[in-house]
Design a protein around this motif. Structure first.
Motif, PDB file in Angstrom:
ATOM      1  N   VAL A  16       0.878  -1.167   0.000  1.00 32.30           N
ATOM      2  CA  VAL A  16       0.000   0.000   0.000  1.00 32.30           C
ATOM      3  C   VAL A  16       0.915   1.216   0.000  1.00 32.30           C
ATOM      4  O   VAL A  16       1.758   1.369   0.895  1.00 32.30           O
ATOM      5  CB  VAL A  16      -0.920   0.026   1.243  1.00 32.30           C
ATOM      6  CG1 VAL A  16      -1.755   1.296   1.254  1.00 32.30           C
ATOM      7  CG2 VAL A  16      -1.799  -1.209   1.288  1.00 32.30           C
ATOM      8  N   LEU A  17       0.772   2.057  -1.004  1.00 29.77           N
ATOM      9  CA  LEU A  17       1.565   3.283  -1.094  1.00 29.77           C
ATOM     10  C   LEU A  17       0.651   4.457  -0.782  1.00 29.77           C
ATOM     11  O   LEU A  17      -0.335   4.687  -1.471  1.00 29.77           O
ATOM     12  CB  LEU A  17       2.173   3.432  -2.488  1.00 29.77           C
ATOM     13  CG  LEU A  17       3.059   2.270  -2.944  1.00 29.77           C
ATOM     14  CD1 LEU A  17       3.616   2.561  -4.332  1.00 29.77           C
ATOM     15  CD2 LEU A  17       4.173   2.012  -1.967  1.00 29.77           C
ATOM     16  N   MET A  18       0.978   5.197   0.275  1.00 27.97           N
ATOM     17  CA  MET A  18       0.144   6.309   0.717  1.00 27.97           C
ATOM     18  C   MET A  18       0.789   7.639   0.337  1.00 27.97           C
ATOM     19  O   MET A  18       1.995   7.828   0.519  1.00 27.97           O
ATOM     20  CB  MET A  18      -0.044   6.264   2.240  1.00 27.97           C
ATOM     21  CG  MET A  18      -0.983   7.344   2.739  1.00 27.97           C
ATOM     22  SD  MET A  18      -1.090   7.403   4.537  1.00 27.97           S
ATOM     23  CE  MET A  18       0.400   8.304   4.929  1.00 27.97           C
ATOM     24  N   HIS A  19      -0.023   8.563  -0.145  1.00 29.83           N
ATOM     25  CA  HIS A  19       0.467   9.901  -0.449  1.00 29.83           C
ATOM     26  C   HIS A  19       0.676  10.674   0.846  1.00 29.83           C
ATOM     27  O   HIS A  19      -0.174  10.695   1.732  1.00 29.83           O
ATOM     28  CB  HIS A  19      -0.542  10.664  -1.315  1.00 29.83           C
ATOM     29  CG  HIS A  19      -0.083  12.063  -1.600  1.00 29.83           C
ATOM     30  ND1 HIS A  19      -0.366  13.109  -0.758  1.00 29.83           N
ATOM     31  CD2 HIS A  19       0.666  12.559  -2.613  1.00 29.83           C
ATOM     32  CE1 HIS A  19       0.183  14.203  -1.254  1.00 29.83           C
ATOM     33  NE2 HIS A  19       0.812  13.897  -2.382  1.00 29.83           N
ATOM     34  N   MET A  20       1.823  11.286   0.961  1.00 33.01           N
ATOM     35  CA  MET A  20       2.144  12.154   2.096  1.00 33.01           C
ATOM     36  C   MET A  20       3.342  12.996   1.684  1.00 33.01           C
ATOM     37  O   MET A  20       4.221  12.513   0.977  1.00 33.01           O
ATOM     38  CB  MET A  20       2.498  11.322   3.328  1.00 33.01           C
ATOM     39  CG  MET A  20       2.791  12.139   4.558  1.00 33.01           C
ATOM     40  SD  MET A  20       3.054  11.036   5.964  1.00 33.01           S
ATOM     41  CE  MET A  20       4.473  11.805   6.703  1.00 33.01           C
ATOM     42  N   ARG A  21       3.350  14.215   2.122  1.00 34.62           N
ATOM     43  CA  ARG A  21       4.509  15.072   1.890  1.00 34.62           C
ATOM     44  C   ARG A  21       5.206  15.293   3.223  1.00 34.62           C
ATOM     45  O   ARG A  21       4.560  15.526   4.240  1.00 34.62           O
ATOM     46  CB  ARG A  21       4.073  16.426   1.319  1.00 34.62           C
ATOM     47  CG  ARG A  21       3.576  16.363  -0.101  1.00 34.62           C
ATOM     48  CD  ARG A  21       3.142  17.733  -0.558  1.00 34.62           C
ATOM     49  NE  ARG A  21       2.807  17.755  -1.978  1.00 34.62           N
ATOM     50  CZ  ARG A  21       2.303  18.814  -2.587  1.00 34.62           C
ATOM     51  NH1 ARG A  21       2.069  19.928  -1.912  1.00 34.62           N
ATOM     52  NH2 ARG A  21       2.022  18.760  -3.864  1.00 34.62           N
ATOM     53  N   LEU A  44       0.833  10.385  -6.486  1.00 35.80           N
ATOM     54  CA  LEU A  44       0.617   8.984  -6.141  1.00 35.80           C
ATOM     55  C   LEU A  44       0.878   8.085  -7.353  1.00 35.80           C
ATOM     56  O   LEU A  44       1.506   7.028  -7.227  1.00 35.80           O
ATOM     57  CB  LEU A  44      -0.799   8.792  -5.607  1.00 35.80           C
ATOM     58  CG  LEU A  44      -1.146   7.425  -5.027  1.00 35.80           C
ATOM     59  CD1 LEU A  44      -0.176   7.014  -3.923  1.00 35.80           C
ATOM     60  CD2 LEU A  44      -2.572   7.448  -4.492  1.00 35.80           C
ATOM     61  N   ALA A  45       0.440   8.515  -8.522  1.00 35.63           N
ATOM     62  CA  ALA A  45       0.700   7.751  -9.751  1.00 35.63           C
ATOM     63  C   ALA A  45       2.199   7.600  -9.985  1.00 35.63           C
ATOM     64  O   ALA A  45       2.671   6.543 -10.427  1.00 35.63           O
ATOM     65  CB  ALA A  45       0.033   8.422 -10.952  1.00 35.63           C
ATOM     66  N   GLY A  46       2.956   8.627  -9.659  1.00 35.32           N
ATOM     67  CA  GLY A  46       4.414   8.552  -9.796  1.00 35.32           C
ATOM     68  C   GLY A  46       5.020   7.494  -8.898  1.00 35.32           C
ATOM     69  O   GLY A  46       5.922   6.743  -9.303  1.00 35.32           O
ATOM     70  N   ASP A  64      -3.170   4.844  -1.849  1.00 35.46           N
ATOM     71  CA  ASP A  64      -3.933   5.484  -0.778  1.00 35.46           C
ATOM     72  C   ASP A  64      -3.691   6.993  -0.874  1.00 35.46           C
ATOM     73  O   ASP A  64      -2.540   7.426  -0.771  1.00 35.46           O
ATOM     74  CB  ASP A  64      -3.455   4.927   0.560  1.00 35.46           C
ATOM     75  CG  ASP A  64      -4.097   5.559   1.779  1.00 35.46           C
ATOM     76  OD1 ASP A  64      -4.752   6.616   1.656  1.00 35.46           O
ATOM     77  OD2 ASP A  64      -3.909   5.009   2.879  1.00 35.46           O
ATOM     78  N   PRO A  65      -4.742   7.810  -1.057  1.00 34.01           N
ATOM     79  CA  PRO A  65      -4.528   9.257  -1.193  1.00 34.01           C
ATOM     80  C   PRO A  65      -4.078   9.952   0.090  1.00 34.01           C
ATOM     81  O   PRO A  65      -3.770  11.133   0.069  1.00 34.01           O
ATOM     82  CB  PRO A  65      -5.880   9.782  -1.668  1.00 34.01           C
ATOM     83  CG  PRO A  65      -6.862   8.764  -1.219  1.00 34.01           C
ATOM     84  CD  PRO A  65      -6.146   7.449  -1.233  1.00 34.01           C
ATOM     85  N   PHE A  86      -9.850   8.181  -8.385  1.00 31.59           N
ATOM     86  CA  PHE A  86      -8.688   7.370  -8.074  1.00 31.59           C
ATOM     87  C   PHE A  86      -8.913   5.904  -8.423  1.00 31.59           C
ATOM     88  O   PHE A  86      -8.176   5.033  -8.006  1.00 31.59           O
ATOM     89  CB  PHE A  86      -8.335   7.480  -6.577  1.00 31.59           C
ATOM     90  CG  PHE A  86      -7.776   8.804  -6.198  1.00 31.59           C
ATOM     91  CD1 PHE A  86      -6.415   9.003  -6.119  1.00 31.59           C
ATOM     92  CD2 PHE A  86      -8.623   9.873  -5.910  1.00 31.59           C
ATOM     93  CE1 PHE A  86      -5.890  10.229  -5.770  1.00 31.59           C
ATOM     94  CE2 PHE A  86      -8.109  11.102  -5.555  1.00 31.59           C
ATOM     95  CZ  PHE A  86      -6.742  11.288  -5.492  1.00 31.59           C
ATOM     96  N   GLY A  87      -9.949   5.637  -9.214  1.00 30.68           N
ATOM     97  CA  GLY A  87     -10.332   4.259  -9.537  1.00 30.68           C
ATOM     98  C   GLY A  87      -9.329   3.523 -10.389  1.00 30.68           C
ATOM     99  O   GLY A  87      -8.267   4.041 -10.747  1.00 30.68           O
ATOM    100  N   LEU A  88      -9.694   2.325 -10.724  1.00 30.61           N
ATOM    101  CA  LEU A  88      -8.845   1.466 -11.539  1.00 30.61           C
ATOM    102  C   LEU A  88      -8.682   2.043 -12.928  1.00 30.61           C
ATOM    103  O   LEU A  88      -9.596   2.618 -13.494  1.00 30.61           O
ATOM    104  CB  LEU A  88      -9.451   0.069 -11.634  1.00 30.61           C
ATOM    105  CG  LEU A  88      -9.623  -0.673 -10.313  1.00 30.61           C
ATOM    106  CD1 LEU A  88     -10.389  -1.961 -10.558  1.00 30.61           C
ATOM    107  CD2 LEU A  88      -8.273  -0.968  -9.705  1.00 30.61           C
ATOM    108  N   SER A  89      -7.523   1.869 -13.473  1.00 23.84           N
ATOM    109  CA  SER A  89      -7.269   2.270 -14.858  1.00 23.84           C
ATOM    110  C   SER A  89      -6.497   1.153 -15.541  1.00 23.84           C
ATOM    111  O   SER A  89      -5.937   0.279 -14.902  1.00 23.84           O
ATOM    112  CB  SER A  89      -6.492   3.579 -14.914  1.00 23.84           C
ATOM    113  OG  SER A  89      -5.220   3.427 -14.321  1.00 23.84           O
ATOM    114  N   SER A  90      -6.448   1.219 -16.848  1.00 24.59           N
ATOM    115  CA  SER A  90      -5.746   0.160 -17.586  1.00 24.59           C
ATOM    116  C   SER A  90      -4.261   0.360 -17.559  1.00 24.59           C
ATOM    117  O   SER A  90      -3.741   1.347 -17.212  1.00 24.59           O
ATOM    118  CB  SER A  90      -6.234   0.139 -19.026  1.00 24.59           C
ATOM    119  OG  SER A  90      -6.099   1.406 -19.618  1.00 24.59           O
TER     120      SER A  90
END
Length: 90
Positions: A16-21, A44-46, A64-65, A86-90
């Motif tokens: 699980v990768l969570m966005h945080m600065r 988060l995509a990065g 995780d945003p 933030f849903g699923l994408s291809s």
């Protein structure tokens, strides 16, 4: 930690990768966004792309945003209202 993603890949674990600065001491001062939803999605995509580049399969990743982490209450609400983006994408 530079070794985290390669270690997760090597061990074949999901992540699980969570966005945080910043960190807990500095994150409140870093809650500045042009567009909180677009900026968090992009950052988060990065990280998700970095995990895949390190060898973690896409199906083993959860993004995780980071509600409340380096976000003000109104920013967190904006993210909650936009979770569908933030849903699923291809």
């Amino acid at each position: 930690d530079r070794e985290m993603l390669p270690t997760v890949a090597r061990l074949g674990l999901p992540a699980v990768l969570m966005h945080m600065r910043g960190d807990p001491a500095t994150m409140a001062s870093l809650a500045r966004y042009d567009d909180v939803v677009a900026d968090v999605r992009s950052e988060l995509a990065g990280r998700l792309a970095a995990a895949q580049a390190a060898g973690v399969p896409k199906w083993d990743l959860i993004g995780d945003p980071g509600i409340g982490f380096a976000k003000t209450a109104p920013q967190s609400l904006a993210l909650l209202r936009s979770l569908h983006r933030f849903g699923l994408s291809s």
